[in-house]
Every structure is written in structure tokens, then in C-alpha cells.
Design a protein around this motif. Structure first.
Motif, PDB file in Angstrom:
ATOM      1  N   TYR A   5       0.813  -1.096  -0.072  1.00 11.56           N
ATOM      2  CA  TYR A   5       0.064  -0.070  -0.036  1.00 11.56           C
ATOM      3  C   TYR A   5       0.975   1.284  -0.038  1.00 11.56           C
ATOM      4  O   TYR A   5       1.906   1.214   0.908  1.00 11.56           O
ATOM      5  CB  TYR A   5      -0.912  -0.096   1.088  1.00 11.56           C
ATOM      6  N   SER A  12       4.147   0.186   2.280  1.00 10.02           N
ATOM      7  CA  SER A  12       3.868  -0.812   3.568  1.00 10.02           C
ATOM      8  C   SER A  12       3.140  -1.786   3.226  1.00 10.02           C
ATOM      9  O   SER A  12       2.287  -1.858   2.385  1.00 10.02           O
ATOM     10  CB  SER A  12       3.112   0.143   4.512  1.00 10.02           C
ATOM     11  N   THR A  14       1.447  -3.330   5.691  1.00  7.13           N
ATOM     12  CA  THR A  14       0.331  -2.995   6.366  1.00  7.13           C
ATOM     13  C   THR A  14      -0.748  -2.134   5.813  1.00  7.13           C
ATOM     14  O   THR A  14      -0.429  -0.948   5.359  1.00  7.13           O
ATOM     15  CB  THR A  14       0.724  -2.387   7.880  1.00  7.13           C
ATOM     16  N   LYS A  15      -2.059  -2.617   5.848  1.00 10.71           N
ATOM     17  CA  LYS A  15      -2.977  -1.795   4.935  1.00 10.71           C
ATOM     18  C   LYS A  15      -3.587  -0.969   6.235  1.00 10.71           C
ATOM     19  O   LYS A  15      -3.842  -1.121   7.244  1.00 10.71           O
ATOM     20  CB  LYS A  15      -4.146  -2.818   4.620  1.00 10.71           C
ATOM     21  N   LYS A  16      -3.269   0.249   5.770  1.00  7.01           N
ATOM     22  CA  LYS A  16      -3.749   1.516   6.652  1.00  7.01           C
ATOM     23  C   LYS A  16      -4.803   2.226   5.849  1.00  7.01           C
ATOM     24  O   LYS A  16      -4.893   2.296   4.542  1.00  7.01           O
ATOM     25  CB  LYS A  16      -2.758   2.612   6.892  1.00  7.01           C
ATOM     26  N   TYR A  18      -5.584   5.804   6.375  1.00 12.49           N
ATOM     27  CA  TYR A  18      -5.085   7.153   6.113  1.00 12.49           C
ATOM     28  C   TYR A  18      -3.570   6.836   6.133  1.00 12.49           C
ATOM     29  O   TYR A  18      -2.869   6.451   6.947  1.00 12.49           O
ATOM     30  CB  TYR A  18      -5.586   8.045   7.107  1.00 12.49           C
ATOM     31  N   CYS A  19      -3.087   7.868   5.115  1.00  6.03           N
ATOM     32  CA  CYS A  19      -1.458   8.045   5.019  1.00  6.03           C
ATOM     33  C   CYS A  19      -0.888   8.536   6.369  1.00  6.03           C
ATOM     34  O   CYS A  19      -1.559   9.821   6.853  1.00  6.03           O
ATOM     35  CB  CYS A  19      -0.969   8.771   3.963  1.00  6.03           C
ATOM     36  N   SER A  20       0.056   8.204   7.051  1.00  7.72           N
ATOM     37  CA  SER A  20       0.504   8.619   8.349  1.00  7.72           C
ATOM     38  C   SER A  20       1.248  10.020   7.914  1.00  7.72           C
ATOM     39  O   SER A  20       1.690  10.943   8.937  1.00  7.72           O
ATOM     40  CB  SER A  20       1.309   7.693   9.049  1.00  7.72           C
TER      41      SER A  20
END
Length: 109
Positions: A5, A12, A14-16, A18-20
Motif C-alpha cells: 500500500y 507498506s 500493512t493496510k492503513k 489513512y497515510c501517516s
């Protein structure tokens, strides 16, 4: 294929939502091969209680092929930095990789 993603040039596994970095919704999903290169590794001699049956075992940081993303994974054999590895399985949500072209697997009892 594994999914990576991406947003703002950061990738990453890891699916998130929103973008950090920018706070935007992450919509870019990229398929990458289930292969990579050992970037770093360590051998766990004294693990947490839930992993005691695996000790000693190797944990490595894998640079995924065709991606900037790295993934932490358990490795089924002895490895060195630069070894080529491939996803073998996912066990209890953890990635398990093995060396490419290797037929020997070390089993811990």
C-alpha cells in the motif's frame, strides 16, 4: 502476489486507511512478488513464552522485490544478508519465508 500500500512515496505491507504522512486516504494498492532479499536478521534464542516451541528461530527484515517496502518475517533456515527468499506461508498472521532454491528446512523440536 503480496499487496503493498503506497502513498507519498511510502510503501507498506500493512493496510492503513489513512497515510501517516499526509493524512489522505490510501488508495494505491500494488501487487509485488512474494520474493525479496534479506536486509537484516537476528536469531531469537530466548523468545516470549508463546514462541518458546520455535526457539531458536530466525527473524529477518526482507526487502521486497520491485518495492521500497520491507517486511519482518520468520525464516525457516539459516540466512545471510543478501540471501534471496520467498514467502512460504502465513502462520497466525506472521509471514514465514524460506531461501529461494533451498530444499532443506530446519525444524525446531
Amino acid at each position: 502476489m503480496m499487496k503493498v500500500y503506497e502513498c507519498c512515496g511510502i510503501e507498506s505491507v500493512t493496510k492503513k486507511v489513512y497515510c501517516s504522512s499526509c493524512g489522505k486516504e490510501i488508495t494505491n494498492e500494488i501487487d509485488v512478488p512474494e520474493e525479496g532479499t534479506v536486509y537484516s536478521y537476528t536469531v531469537i534464542q530466548v523468545p516470549p513464552a508463546q514462541f518458546a516451541h520455535l526457539a531458536p528461530y530466525t527473524v529477518a527484515l526482507i526487502q521486497l522485490k520491485n518495492s521500497k517496502a520491507k517486511v519482518t518475517a520468520r525464516i525457516l533456515e539459516s540466512v545471510a544478508i543478501g540471501d534471496q527468499v520467498k514467502l512460504d506461508s502465513i502462520v497466525d498472521g506472521a509471514y514465514v519465508f524460506k531461501k529461494v532454491g533451498s530444499s532443506k528446512v530446519l525444524h525446531n523440536s
